[in-house]
Scaffold this motif. Sequence first.
Motif, mmCIF file in Angstrom:
data_model
loop_
_atom_site.group_PDB
_atom_site.id
_atom_site.type_symbol
_atom_site.label_atom_id
_atom_site.label_comp_id
_atom_site.label_asym_id
_atom_site.label_seq_id
_atom_site.Cartn_x
_atom_site.Cartn_y
_atom_site.Cartn_z
ATOM 1 N N ARG A 11 0.832 -1.205 0.000
ATOM 2 C CA ARG A 11 0.000 0.000 0.000
ATOM 3 C C ARG A 11 0.862 1.248 0.000
ATOM 4 N N ALA A 12 0.299 2.330 -0.518
ATOM 5 C CA ALA A 12 1.049 3.586 -0.556
ATOM 6 C C ALA A 12 0.122 4.759 -0.267
ATOM 7 N N LEU A 13 0.695 5.817 0.281
ATOM 8 C CA LEU A 13 0.012 7.094 0.467
ATOM 9 C C LEU A 13 0.753 8.105 -0.388
ATOM 10 N N ILE A 14 0.023 8.833 -1.215
ATOM 11 C CA ILE A 14 0.618 9.786 -2.145
ATOM 12 C C ILE A 14 0.236 11.198 -1.726
ATOM 13 N N SER A 15 1.201 12.079 -1.642
ATOM 14 C CA SER A 15 0.951 13.483 -1.346
ATOM 15 C C SER A 15 0.100 14.092 -2.455
ATOM 16 N N GLY A 16 -0.797 14.978 -2.084
ATOM 17 C CA GLY A 16 -1.684 15.607 -3.052
ATOM 18 C C GLY A 16 -0.970 16.380 -4.144
ATOM 19 N N ASP A 17 0.236 16.836 -3.888
ATOM 20 C CA ASP A 17 0.991 17.592 -4.893
ATOM 21 C C ASP A 17 1.925 16.707 -5.719
ATOM 22 N N GLY A 18 1.933 15.393 -5.447
ATOM 23 C CA GLY A 18 2.800 14.480 -6.194
ATOM 24 C C GLY A 18 4.270 14.595 -5.832
ATOM 25 N N GLY A 19 4.567 15.274 -4.730
ATOM 26 C CA GLY A 19 5.954 15.502 -4.363
ATOM 27 C C GLY A 19 6.508 14.566 -3.324
ATOM 28 N N ALA A 20 5.654 13.705 -2.742
ATOM 29 C CA ALA A 20 6.120 12.793 -1.688
ATOM 30 C C ALA A 20 5.176 11.600 -1.604
ATOM 31 N N ALA A 21 5.669 10.544 -0.959
ATOM 32 C CA ALA A 21 4.843 9.348 -0.767
ATOM 33 C C ALA A 21 5.450 8.470 0.323
ATOM 34 N N LEU A 22 4.618 7.610 0.866
ATOM 35 C CA LEU A 22 5.047 6.546 1.772
ATOM 36 C C LEU A 22 4.598 5.236 1.155
ATOM 37 N N VAL A 23 5.469 4.233 1.169
ATOM 38 C CA VAL A 23 5.126 2.923 0.620
ATOM 39 C C VAL A 23 5.411 1.864 1.670
ATOM 40 N N GLN A 24 4.411 1.058 1.937
ATOM 41 C CA GLN A 24 4.521 -0.025 2.907
ATOM 42 C C GLN A 24 5.336 -1.169 2.290
ATOM 43 N N GLY A 25 6.260 -1.713 3.080
ATOM 44 C CA GLY A 25 7.053 -2.847 2.618
ATOM 45 C C GLY A 25 6.941 -3.983 3.625
#
Length: 132
Positions: free
Chosen positions: A54-68
């Motif tokens: 799963r991933a969370l994407i910043s609304g501006d497309g400049g950052a994200a978190l990805v579960q590993g």
Amino acid sequence: MTQAQLVQLAGSIIAILALAGVARWLKLGESRISTEDDARRFAEEALAGFEGGRALISGDGGAALVQGQGTIAVLKRHGAKVAVRRLVPPLRVREAIEGATVDTGEKLFGPVTLFGITADQVRGLEAPLTLV
């Protein structure tokens, strides 16, 4: 300007536009993190052995978190590239006016703010990784 100079100028402008078109077509320098698939791909390419979930994407497309597998990849745009770090939960997350900010603990990488994402969403992403 002479006619030869005008032709040379026009040719130069056409060549520049053609090169810009090719760069755009090849997506060179494109570092926007638009989708979960983009975020997983960036994380998996940067971190050895990382398999994104799963991933969370910043609304501006400049950052994200990805579960590993037991870790979380933190991504942020850095110029024309995407910088990626691996963090072990629990994450140090706090609410910000714009969204949630994750402190990476690395001075050069710095904190990462995910616009439009709440701290509860970040905690929900990391929760399965912290259960023992």
